[in-house]
Design an enzyme around this catalytic site. Structure first.
Site, PDB file in Angstrom:
ATOM      1  N   ALA A  64      47.650  36.582  37.936  1.00 24.38           N
ATOM      2  CA  ALA A  64      48.738  36.112  37.361  1.00 24.38           C
ATOM      3  C   ALA A  64      49.061  34.828  38.243  1.00 24.38           C
ATOM      4  CB  ALA A  64      50.096  37.019  37.112  1.00 24.38           C
ATOM      5  N   GLY A 108      45.948  40.540  37.994  1.00 26.50           N
ATOM      6  CA  GLY A 108      45.959  40.342  36.558  1.00 26.50           C
ATOM      7  C   GLY A 108      44.749  40.190  35.696  1.00 26.50           C
ATOM      8  N   GLU A 111      42.948  43.128  35.353  1.00 30.26           N
ATOM      9  CA  GLU A 111      43.512  43.949  34.475  1.00 30.26           C
ATOM     10  C   GLU A 111      43.134  43.349  33.274  1.00 30.26           C
ATOM     11  OE1 GLU A 111      47.477  43.127  36.033  1.00 30.26           O
ATOM     12  OE2 GLU A 111      48.157  45.441  35.914  1.00 30.26           O
ATOM     13  N   GLU A 131      48.499  42.869  44.447  1.00 32.02           N
ATOM     14  CA  GLU A 131      49.805  42.612  44.102  1.00 32.02           C
ATOM     15  C   GLU A 131      50.435  43.264  45.462  1.00 32.02           C
ATOM     16  OE1 GLU A 131      47.524  43.441  41.817  1.00 32.02           O
ATOM     17  OE2 GLU A 131      48.254  42.469  40.110  1.00 32.02           O
TER      18      GLU A 131
HETATM   19  N1  DAK Z   1      48.156  31.902  41.263  1.00 33.34           N
HETATM   20  C1  DAK Z   1      48.607  30.628  41.275  1.00 33.34           C
HETATM   21  N2  DAK Z   1      47.533  29.764  42.148  1.00 33.34           N
HETATM   22  C2  DAK Z   1      46.369  30.415  42.599  1.00 33.34           C
HETATM   23  C3  DAK Z   1      46.130  31.728  42.403  1.00 33.34           C
HETATM   24  C4  DAK Z   1      46.971  32.642  41.741  1.00 33.34           C
HETATM   25  N3  DAK Z   1      47.062  33.827  41.556  1.00 33.34           N
HETATM   26  N4  DAK Z   1      44.772  32.046  43.037  1.00 33.34           N
HETATM   27  C5  DAK Z   1      44.360  30.938  43.538  1.00 33.34           C
HETATM   28  N5  DAK Z   1      45.127  29.841  43.069  1.00 33.34           N
HETATM   29  C6  DAK Z   1      44.969  28.623  43.661  1.00 33.34           C
HETATM   30  C7  DAK Z   1      45.472  28.230  45.183  1.00 33.34           C
HETATM   31  O1  DAK Z   1      46.794  28.313  45.200  1.00 33.34           O
HETATM   32  C8  DAK Z   1      44.725  27.073  45.175  1.00 33.34           C
HETATM   33  O2  DAK Z   1      45.571  25.886  44.824  1.00 33.34           O
HETATM   34  P1  DAK Z   1      45.676  24.375  45.649  1.00 33.34           P
HETATM   35  O3  DAK Z   1      46.132  24.703  46.989  1.00 33.34           O
HETATM   36  O4  DAK Z   1      44.233  23.887  45.513  1.00 33.34           O
HETATM   37  O5  DAK Z   1      46.711  23.641  44.587  1.00 33.34           O
HETATM   38  C9  DAK Z   1      43.404  27.108  44.342  1.00 33.34           C
HETATM   39  O6  DAK Z   1      43.768  28.010  43.419  1.00 33.34           O
HETATM   40  C10 DAK Z   1      42.444  27.383  45.161  1.00 33.34           C
HETATM   41  O7  DAK Z   1      42.615  28.757  45.837  1.00 33.34           O
HETATM   42  P2  DAK Z   1      42.432  28.929  47.458  1.00 33.34           P
HETATM   43  O8  DAK Z   1      42.375  27.527  48.131  1.00 33.34           O
HETATM   44  O9  DAK Z   1      43.225  30.085  47.976  1.00 33.34           O
HETATM   45  O10 DAK Z   1      41.022  29.422  47.402  1.00 33.34           O
HETATM   46  P3  DAK Z   1      40.063  30.482  48.372  1.00 33.34           P
HETATM   47  O11 DAK Z   1      38.596  30.273  47.972  1.00 33.34           O
HETATM   48  O12 DAK Z   1      40.527  30.130  49.718  1.00 33.34           O
HETATM   49  O13 DAK Z   1      40.627  31.995  48.091  1.00 33.34           O
HETATM   50  C11 DAK Z   1      41.328  33.536  46.321  1.00 33.34           C
HETATM   51  C12 DAK Z   1      40.536  32.446  46.656  1.00 33.34           C
HETATM   52  C13 DAK Z   1      41.139  33.912  44.938  1.00 33.34           C
HETATM   53  C14 DAK Z   1      40.798  34.540  47.127  1.00 33.34           C
HETATM   54  C15 DAK Z   1      42.633  33.133  46.733  1.00 33.34           C
HETATM   55  O14 DAK Z   1      43.132  32.043  46.099  1.00 33.34           O
HETATM   56  C16 DAK Z   1      43.773  34.373  46.456  1.00 33.34           C
HETATM   57  O15 DAK Z   1      43.770  35.210  47.317  1.00 33.34           O
HETATM   58  N6  DAK Z   1      44.688  34.082  45.562  1.00 33.34           N
HETATM   59  C17 DAK Z   1      45.632  35.016  44.930  1.00 33.34           C
HETATM   60  C18 DAK Z   1      45.201  36.411  44.472  1.00 33.34           C
HETATM   61  C19 DAK Z   1      46.294  37.134  44.105  1.00 33.34           C
HETATM   62  O16 DAK Z   1      47.223  37.596  44.919  1.00 33.34           O
HETATM   63  N7  DAK Z   1      46.326  37.583  42.901  1.00 33.34           N
HETATM   64  C20 DAK Z   1      47.369  38.446  42.217  1.00 33.34           C
HETATM   65  C21 DAK Z   1      48.434  37.790  41.553  1.00 33.34           C
HETATM   66  S1  DAK Z   1      49.421  38.608  41.093  1.00 33.34           S
HETATM   67  C22 DAK Z   1      54.216  41.819  36.524  1.00 33.34           C
HETATM   68  C23 DAK Z   1      53.093  42.057  35.864  1.00 33.34           C
HETATM   69  C24 DAK Z   1      51.634  41.597  36.182  1.00 33.34           C
HETATM   70  C25 DAK Z   1      51.644  40.903  37.591  1.00 33.34           C
HETATM   71  C26 DAK Z   1      53.016  40.854  38.220  1.00 33.34           C
HETATM   72  C27 DAK Z   1      53.989  41.373  37.663  1.00 33.34           C
HETATM   73  N8  DAK Z   1      55.351  42.181  35.790  1.00 33.34           N
HETATM   74  C28 DAK Z   1      55.462  42.804  34.632  1.00 33.34           C
HETATM   75  C29 DAK Z   1      56.690  41.636  36.464  1.00 33.34           C
HETATM   76  C30 DAK Z   1      50.539  40.545  38.015  1.00 33.34           C
HETATM   77  C31 DAK Z   1      50.499  39.927  39.196  1.00 33.34           C
HETATM   78  C32 DAK Z   1      49.215  39.365  39.851  1.00 33.34           C
HETATM   79  O17 DAK Z   1      48.165  39.192  39.079  1.00 33.34           O
END
Ligand code: DAK
Length: 257
Positions: A64, A108, A111, A131
């Site tokens: 997400a 997500g 998911e 998460e």
């Molecule tokens: N959201 C927004 N931007 C993201 C992103 C994300 N999930 N993942 C990557 N980006 C963006 C980065 O911020 C970066 O943007 P700039 O800095 O260039 O503007 C760009 O994509 C490139 O990412 P990185 O520079 O970080 O690239 P790397 O190769 O170094 O790393 C990575 C890639 C995928 C390992 C890293 O970006 C990462 O760890 N990303 C976050 C992964 C994450 O935590 N995903 C889970 C998201 S939480 C809910 C229901 C569902 C959910 C929540 C609540 N409720 C019902 C309330 C679900 C939640 C999730 O999915």
């Protein structure tokens, strides 16, 4: 449709490609609305029999969109029906779906892949539910679908630690059913989709409905449902054609009726 999701049709296969290269295909409203619109269109298009959801070689989807979510308060997500509003069209989609996953399928993203009927992975695919690292939990189905896919021990392990699972581990534990070299993923997935799409669409839909029931019902109810679906296939012209073609030693020509 919108630019965050690209739509393509190849024969009887519909392809939806998540396209936010600057944000690792993070899932925001634009992406989820695009996927929903694409699925609506493919559901209504009788010539489409199978759908592929894919991303880029780097990321299927890195979860997400954290930037979009970070200022949400409880009242915002509750009032706006966050996730339920536009993330779950796959759940009601009646034709077979395949997630073609290369690169990151995180949170997500993982998911959404699990909402598809089948998951094919490239050898560079990485799956995780990170998460916990951002103080929340996987809320688009992973706490329910992951244990069903890989069992309790690994599901708890993945959710509590947020660690990455490689494509070969995902295959070993049943999260995906195939792994291909990255360069071959789309061609192989399309070839498989084309084969599936050549079968009788109503038979595929009845089969999907029956298989999907197995996650919702006790065994005996599921078996009773399966039997009714089996009987229903005997009302299909395609069932007659399939059996006649076998006996007459010729390829079947299904009319999807
Ligand atoms: N959201 C927004 N931007 C993201 C992103 C994300 N999930 N993942 C990557 N980006 C963006 C980065 O911020 C970066 O943007 P700039 O800095 O260039 O503007 C760009 O994509 C490139 O990412 P990185 O520079 O970080 O690239 P790397 O190769 O170094 O790393 C990575 C890639 C995928 C390992 C890293 O970006 C990462 O760890 N990303 C976050 C992964 C994450 O935590 N995903 C889970 C998201 S939480 C809910 C229901 C569902 C959910 C929540 C609540 N409720 C019902 C309330 C679900 C939640 C999730 O999915």
């Amino acid at each position: 449709m919108n630019n965050a999701v690209l739509k393509e049709i190849q024969g009887r296969t519909g392809i939806l490609t998540i396209n936010r290269p600057d944000a690792m295909n993070a899932l925001n409203d634009e992406v989820m609305n695009g996927l929903t619109a694409g699925l609506d269109e493919f559901e209504n298009n009788e010539s489409i029999h199978c759908v592929i959801i894919s991303g880029s070689e780097k990321a299927f989807a890195a979860g997400a969109d954290i930037a979009a979510m970070r200022n949400y308060e409880y009242i915002d997500v509750y009032r706006d029906n966050f996730i339920s509003r536009n993330w779950e069209r796959l759940k009601t989609f009646r034709k077979p779906t395949i997630a073609a996953v290369a690169g990151y399928a995180l949170g997500g993203g993982c998911e959404v892949a699990m909402m598809c009927d089948m998951v094919f992975a490239a050898d560079n695919a990485k799956f995780s539910l990170p998460e916990i690292k951002i103080g929340t939990l996987p809320g688009a189905g992973a706490t329910q679908r992951l244990p069903r896919a890989v069992g309790k021990a690994l599901a708890m392990d993945l959710c509590f630690t947020g660690r990455m699972l490689s494509a070969s581990e995902a295959l070993q534990f049943g999260l995906v059913s195939r792994v291909y070299p990255k360069a071959d993923l789309m061609a192989e997935t399309l070839a498989q989709a084309r084969d599936i799409a050549a079968y009788s669409l109503p038979a595929l839909m009845m089969m999907k409905e029956s298989l999907s029931r197995s996650f919702e019902t006790p065994l005996n109810e599921g078996l009773a449902f399966e039997r009714k679906m089996l009987y229903a296939t005997f009302a299909l012209e395609d069932r007659k054609e399939g059996m006649n073609a076998f006996i007459e030693k010729r390829p079947a020509s299904f009319r999807n009726r």
